[in-house]
Write a protein that holds these residues in place. Structure first.
Motif, short mmCIF file in Angstrom:
data_model
loop_
_atom_site.label_atom_id
_atom_site.label_comp_id
_atom_site.label_asym_id
_atom_site.label_seq_id
_atom_site.Cartn_x
_atom_site.Cartn_y
_atom_site.Cartn_z
N ASP A 1 11.27 9.60 1.86
CA ASP A 1 9.87 9.93 1.65
C ASP A 1 9.03 8.65 1.74
O ASP A 1 9.55 7.55 1.53
CB ASP A 1 9.68 10.57 0.27
CG ASP A 1 8.34 11.26 0.09
OD1 ASP A 1 7.66 11.50 1.10
OD2 ASP A 1 7.99 11.56 -1.06
N VAL A 2 7.76 8.82 2.07
CA VAL A 2 6.79 7.72 2.06
C VAL A 2 5.60 8.22 1.25
O VAL A 2 5.10 9.33 1.48
CB VAL A 2 6.34 7.34 3.48
CG1 VAL A 2 5.27 6.27 3.44
CG2 VAL A 2 7.52 6.89 4.33
N GLN A 3 5.17 7.40 0.30
CA GLN A 3 4.04 7.79 -0.54
C GLN A 3 3.17 6.57 -0.83
O GLN A 3 3.65 5.44 -0.77
CB GLN A 3 4.52 8.45 -1.83
CG GLN A 3 5.41 7.58 -2.68
CD GLN A 3 6.07 8.37 -3.81
OE1 GLN A 3 6.30 9.55 -3.70
NE2 GLN A 3 6.33 7.68 -4.90
N PRO A 4 1.92 6.80 -1.16
CA PRO A 4 1.04 5.68 -1.49
C PRO A 4 1.56 4.93 -2.72
O PRO A 4 2.10 5.52 -3.65
CB PRO A 4 -0.30 6.34 -1.81
CG PRO A 4 -0.23 7.68 -1.18
CD PRO A 4 1.22 8.08 -1.19
N HIS A 5 1.40 3.62 -2.67
CA HIS A 5 1.78 2.78 -3.82
C HIS A 5 0.67 2.83 -4.86
O HIS A 5 -0.49 2.67 -4.54
CB HIS A 5 2.01 1.34 -3.36
CG HIS A 5 2.36 0.42 -4.47
ND1 HIS A 5 3.51 0.54 -5.20
CD2 HIS A 5 1.70 -0.65 -4.98
CE1 HIS A 5 3.56 -0.42 -6.12
NE2 HIS A 5 2.47 -1.15 -6.01
N THR A 6 1.05 3.10 -6.07
CA THR A 6 0.05 3.17 -7.14
C THR A 6 0.16 2.00 -8.08
O THR A 6 1.15 1.40 -8.23
CB THR A 6 0.21 4.48 -7.94
OG1 THR A 6 1.56 4.58 -8.40
CG2 THR A 6 -0.12 5.66 -7.08
N ALA B 1 0.83 -1.20 0.00
CA ALA B 1 0.00 0.00 0.00
C ALA B 1 0.87 1.25 0.00
O ALA B 1 0.37 2.34 -0.29
CB ALA B 1 -0.92 0.00 1.22
N TRP B 2 2.14 1.11 0.33
CA TRP B 2 3.05 2.25 0.49
C TRP B 2 4.38 2.00 -0.17
O TRP B 2 4.84 0.87 -0.27
CB TRP B 2 3.30 2.50 1.99
CG TRP B 2 2.04 2.78 2.71
CD1 TRP B 2 1.29 1.89 3.43
CD2 TRP B 2 1.35 4.02 2.76
NE1 TRP B 2 0.17 2.51 3.91
CE2 TRP B 2 0.18 3.82 3.53
CE3 TRP B 2 1.60 5.29 2.24
CZ2 TRP B 2 -0.73 4.84 3.77
CZ3 TRP B 2 0.69 6.29 2.49
CH2 TRP B 2 -0.45 6.07 3.25
N GLU B 3 5.02 3.09 -0.61
CA GLU B 3 6.39 3.06 -1.14
C GLU B 3 7.26 3.87 -0.19
O GLU B 3 6.96 5.03 0.09
CB GLU B 3 6.44 3.69 -2.53
CG GLU B 3 5.65 2.91 -3.55
CD GLU B 3 5.67 3.56 -4.93
OE1 GLU B 3 6.26 4.64 -5.10
OE2 GLU B 3 5.06 2.98 -5.84
N LEU B 4 8.30 3.24 0.32
CA LEU B 4 9.26 3.92 1.18
C LEU B 4 10.49 4.22 0.32
O LEU B 4 11.18 3.30 -0.13
CB LEU B 4 9.65 3.03 2.37
CG LEU B 4 8.62 2.91 3.48
CD1 LEU B 4 7.33 2.26 3.01
CD2 LEU B 4 9.20 2.16 4.65
N LEU B 5 10.71 5.49 0.06
CA LEU B 5 11.81 5.92 -0.81
C LEU B 5 13.01 6.23 0.07
O LEU B 5 12.91 6.98 1.04
CB LEU B 5 11.40 7.14 -1.61
CG LEU B 5 10.09 6.99 -2.40
CD1 LEU B 5 9.72 8.30 -3.08
CD2 LEU B 5 10.19 5.88 -3.40
N TRP B 6 14.16 5.65 -0.28
CA TRP B 6 15.33 5.80 0.56
C TRP B 6 16.60 5.77 -0.28
O TRP B 6 16.59 5.43 -1.45
CB TRP B 6 15.37 4.70 1.62
CG TRP B 6 15.52 3.30 1.06
CD1 TRP B 6 14.55 2.51 0.55
CD2 TRP B 6 16.74 2.56 0.95
NE1 TRP B 6 15.07 1.31 0.13
CE2 TRP B 6 16.41 1.32 0.37
CE3 TRP B 6 18.07 2.82 1.28
CZ2 TRP B 6 17.37 0.34 0.13
CZ3 TRP B 6 19.01 1.84 1.04
CH2 TRP B 6 18.66 0.61 0.47
#
Length: 68
Positions: free
Chosen positions: A63-68, A22-27
């Protein structure tokens, strides 16, 4: 895709988890990656916080953003 094939579903990156992401954790790891590079871990709702905490404690989380 044939009738018997299931579509590919992105799943959580937590060890052993098979829940859809449900989420993307960008690192990025600043010792290895250029500042603009982003790697992605996927997370389900249950593991979003623990994976974010892990990356955040190492100062890798960007950043954390919704997974599309």
């Amino acid at each position: 895709m044939t009738e018997n094939e299931a579509p590919d579903v992105a799943v959580c990156s937590a060890k052993g988890c098979t829940t859809p992401a449900a989420w993307e954790l960008l690192w990025n790891n600043p010792k290895l990656h250029t500042p603009d590079r982003r790697k992605v871990w996927l997370a389900c709702d249950e593991h979003r916080q623990s994976l974010s905490d892990f990356l955040g404690s190492r100062k890798f989380l960007k950043d954390v953003q919704p997974h599309t």
